[in-house]
Design an enzyme around this catalytic site. Sequence first.
Site, PDB file in Angstrom:
ATOM      1  N   SER A   1     -10.577  11.427  12.325  1.00  0.00           N
ATOM      2  CA  SER A   1      -9.338  11.723  13.029  1.00  0.00           C
ATOM      3  C   SER A   1      -8.176  10.907  12.455  1.00  0.00           C
ATOM      4  CB  SER A   1      -9.541  11.499  14.533  1.00  0.00           C
ATOM      5  OG  SER A   1      -8.543  12.125  15.296  1.00  0.00           O
TER       6      SER A   1
ATOM      7  N   ASP B   1     -12.528  22.443  17.707  1.00  0.00           N
ATOM      8  CA  ASP B   1     -11.833  21.167  17.877  1.00  0.00           C
ATOM      9  C   ASP B   1     -10.446  21.427  18.450  1.00  0.00           C
ATOM     10  OD1 ASP B   1     -10.570  18.675  17.636  1.00  0.00           O
ATOM     11  OD2 ASP B   1     -11.643  18.184  15.790  1.00  0.00           O
TER      12      ASP B   1
ATOM     13  N   HIS C   1     -14.395  17.807  18.649  1.00  0.00           N
ATOM     14  CA  HIS C   1     -13.838  16.617  18.016  1.00  0.00           C
ATOM     15  C   HIS C   1     -14.865  15.480  18.014  1.00  0.00           C
ATOM     16  CE1 HIS C   1     -10.325  14.597  16.407  1.00  0.00           C
ATOM     17  NE2 HIS C   1     -10.489  13.582  17.249  1.00  0.00           N
TER      18      HIS C   1
END
Length: 227
Positions: free
Chosen positions: A119, A179, A206
Amino acid sequence: MAARPPLRVLALAGFRQSERGFREKTGALRKALRGRAELVCLSGPHLVADAAGPEGAGPDSEPCLPEEQPRGWWFSEQEADVFNALSQPTVCRGLEEALGTVAQALKKLGPFDGLLGFSQGAALAAVVCALGQAGDPRFPLPRFIILVSGFCPRGLGLKEPILQCPLLLPSLHVFGDTDCVIPSQESMQLASQFTGAVTLTHSGGHFIPAAAAQRQAYLKFLDQFAA
């Protein structure tokens, strides 16, 4: 015949992740890569002051240990400890400290064969490699990079290094079809900046996947760098 040593990979946590929490989140991956790669987890330098505490924590709870405190790499607002990957921020507050943290880890904990980022950590890892390719002595280029739920970072001083020229190091880009935090098209845009990028998609959201199908893809990618 002596067993080959595992590859060493510096793994950059996501936003609001603690060092301990990131180690736990990568537990399945570390198990899948056992004997092939060793992950050294690193969280951001900045405490995320408004992050929600552990479930059930109240005003009389014990304070968190440093490695359990949620952290971030940089913030997208000047006055608030927040980050939005999909907005166009006017500031990237704390970016230089983040780069310094990675540079120090590379120097003191290295050498490393590769980088892994999740991320916000994936976006930072891409910036680090772009700066290294441009000649920044703080960031020797790794042999490979793995970016999970990555995105092309927005904001002053972030996107420009990545867009200047194609990134040449081997890369594996992992992202989920569902996601909702970092949509898959964002990860695909980042992958397009890398020459010969390998992509690995999964049906989840995610997180860092490590089921049997993904395990084989990780190992196939990593085996080309075995000494």
